[in-house]
Write an enzyme that holds these catalytic residues in place. Structure first.
Site, PDB file in Angstrom:
ATOM      1  N   ASN A 113       0.834  -1.205   0.000  1.00  0.00           N
ATOM      2  CA  ASN A 113       0.000   0.000   0.000  1.00  0.00           C
ATOM      3  C   ASN A 113       0.868   1.254   0.000  1.00  0.00           C
ATOM      4  O   ASN A 113       1.611   1.499   0.953  1.00  0.00           O
ATOM      5  CB  ASN A 113      -0.900   0.034   1.251  1.00  0.00           C
ATOM      6  CG  ASN A 113      -2.213  -0.674   1.030  1.00  0.00           C
ATOM      7  OD1 ASN A 113      -2.621  -0.893  -0.098  1.00  0.00           O
ATOM      8  ND2 ASN A 113      -2.886  -1.040   2.107  1.00  0.00           N
ATOM      9  N   TYR A 114       0.754   2.074  -1.024  1.00  0.00           N
ATOM     10  CA  TYR A 114       1.601   3.266  -1.160  1.00  0.00           C
ATOM     11  C   TYR A 114       0.753   4.522  -1.061  1.00  0.00           C
ATOM     12  O   TYR A 114      -0.175   4.722  -1.851  1.00  0.00           O
ATOM     13  CB  TYR A 114       2.340   3.232  -2.494  1.00  0.00           C
ATOM     14  CG  TYR A 114       3.177   4.467  -2.786  1.00  0.00           C
ATOM     15  CD1 TYR A 114       4.034   4.999  -1.832  1.00  0.00           C
ATOM     16  CD2 TYR A 114       3.110   5.082  -4.040  1.00  0.00           C
ATOM     17  CE1 TYR A 114       4.800   6.123  -2.106  1.00  0.00           C
ATOM     18  CE2 TYR A 114       3.882   6.196  -4.328  1.00  0.00           C
ATOM     19  CZ  TYR A 114       4.719   6.719  -3.354  1.00  0.00           C
ATOM     20  OH  TYR A 114       5.478   7.830  -3.631  1.00  0.00           O
TER      21      TYR A 114
ATOM     22  N   ASP B  84      -7.878  -4.711   1.326  1.00  0.00           N
ATOM     23  CA  ASP B  84      -7.658  -5.265   2.665  1.00  0.00           C
ATOM     24  C   ASP B  84      -8.487  -6.533   2.867  1.00  0.00           C
ATOM     25  O   ASP B  84      -8.024  -7.504   3.460  1.00  0.00           O
ATOM     26  CB  ASP B  84      -8.025  -4.230   3.729  1.00  0.00           C
ATOM     27  CG  ASP B  84      -7.353  -2.893   3.499  1.00  0.00           C
ATOM     28  OD1 ASP B  84      -6.228  -2.883   2.973  1.00  0.00           O
ATOM     29  OD2 ASP B  84      -7.960  -1.855   3.828  1.00  0.00           O
TER      30      ASP B  84
END
Length: 302
Positions: free
Chosen positions: A163-164, A253
Site C-alpha cells: 500500500n503506497y 484489505d
C-alpha cells in the site's frame, strides 16, 4: 495458526445522512485483521493507542470483533490518528488524514516493545504494509524488518502489502527503499498495480510480479482491482462476478484477508484468490471499509 499484524488503527469519520458524519474506525492492516478474525483466525494486532476515551472505545470494539488485543500498548502522551473518508457516485473514495503525532508511530519504540517483539516472533504469519513502515519512526522500522527476519527464522511466514500513500513519505526514494527492504524479508507479496505504477513506474502486472520476485518474495499476488489478480504459473484470476460497487473502501484489505486465511488453511493460490475476491466483493457492496456482519457474510464460503 497464529497471525500477528502490525499497523495503525485510526478513528474514522465517514459521511452519514445530510451534513452529519459517522464515527468509526479503520486502517489498512486493521481492516484485514478484523476480516481475518471474523473468518475464525487467531489474530493478534500490534499497535499503540493513547489513554483517552477514543482509545478505550477502539480497544473495546476491536476485542469485540475477536481480535486478541494483548499486543496493543498504551501511550499516555499521544492519541490515535484520525481520518475522514468520502465517496463519489461510482463508489471511489478520498481521504483526509490527521495522524502525524499518533500513538501508533511509536508502536515498536515504546518501553513495552521488547515484549511485543518476543511474542510476535513466534507467529505462524506476520503481516504488515508499506503504510505500517511509513507511520513508524526510524527505530520502529528497523525493528519491524528485524522481526520479519526472526519470524522466518522460527519457521513462520511473512506477508507484505505494498500500500503506497505518497503523502506519508519524505519523498519517493524513501518509499522505494523501505518497500525493497520489506519485500526482501517477505514470503507472500501483495502489491497493487496502481500503487506500483505510482511508486516504481510499473506498466504491467507481469512487471510488478517479476520485480517483487526478484527482490525475494516467493509468492506474489498482484491485485488489479475489478480485473482480479495475477498469480504466478496461473495468470489472471478474475472475480467470480462483475459488480457495481457501492463503496470501494477496504477492498484490497478484504482480499488480503480472504487470500491469507485460505492459504493458512492449505488451499492453493488459485482457490485462495477466489476467496479473496468473494470477500472483497461482499465488502464493496456495503458502506465502509469494515461493513457490519450480515447473513450473506456467514454463508460466503459455504
Amino acid at each position: 495458526m497464529r497471525i500477528v499484524i502490525v499497523g495503525e488503527g485510526m478513528v474514522e469519520l465517514s459521511r452519514a445522512d445530510g451534513d452529519l458524519w459517522r464515527l468509526g474506525y479503520g486502517g489498512d492492516t486493521l481492516n484485514t485483521a478484523i476480516h481475518l478474525a471474523r473468518l475464525g483466525q487467531d489474530v493478534r494486532y500490534a499497535t499503540a493507542l493513547g489513554e483517552d476515551v477514543f482509545s478505550d472505545d477502539l480497544l473495546r470494539d476491536w476485542a469485540g470483533e475477536g481480535i486478541d488485543t494483548s499486543l496493543i500498548q498504551r501511550d499516555p502522551a499521544r492519541m490515535p490518528g484520525l481520518y475522514a473518508i468520502s465517496t463519489d457516485a461510482q463508489g471511489e473514495r478520498s481521504f483526509a488524514y490527521w495522524r502525524g503525532e499518533s500513538a501508533a508511530r511509536r508502536t515498536l519504540s515504546l518501553p513495552g516493545a521488547d515484549a511485543v517483539m518476543a511474542a510476535a516472533e513466534r507467529a505462524d504469519l506476520l503481516l504488515f504494509s508499506l503504510i505500517t513502515l511509513a507511520i513508524l519512526d526510524d527505530i520502529g522500522r528497523d525493528r519491524l524488518i528485524a522481526l520479519a527476519e526472526r519470524v522466518r527464522a522460527h519457521g513462520g511466514r511473512v506477508a507484505f502489502d505494498g500500500n503506497y500513500r505518497p503523502r506519508l513519505f519524505r519523498d519517493q526514494a524513501e518509499a522505494q527503499a523501505l518497500c525493497r527492504r520489506a519485500v526482501a524479508v517477505c514470503d507472500i507479496g501483495l502489491p497493487t498495480l496502481e500503487d506500483e505504477a505510482m511508486l516504481n513506474g510499473a506498466t504491467s502486472a507481469a512487471d510488478v510480479q517479476a520485480h517483487w520476485q526478484g527482490l525475494g518474495a516467493s509468492e506474489v499476488v498482484v491485485k488489479l482491482g475489478a480485473e482480479g489478480c495475477l498469480l504466478s504459473d496461473i495468470g489472471i484470476v478474475p472475480p467470480p462476478q462483475r459488480l457495481s460497487p457501492r463503496d470501494t473502501s477496504g477492498a484490497g484489505d478484504a482480499f488480503n484477508a480472504g487470500y491469507l486465511a485460505a492459504r493458512l488453511e492449505g488451499l492453493s493460490p488459485g482457490d485462495a484468490a477466489v476467496r479473496g475476491h468473494r470477500l472483497a466483493g461482499w465488502t464493496v457492496m456495503r458502506p465502509g471499509a469494515i461493513p457490519a456482519r450480515d447473513g450473506e457474510l456467514a454463508t460466503l464460503f459455504g
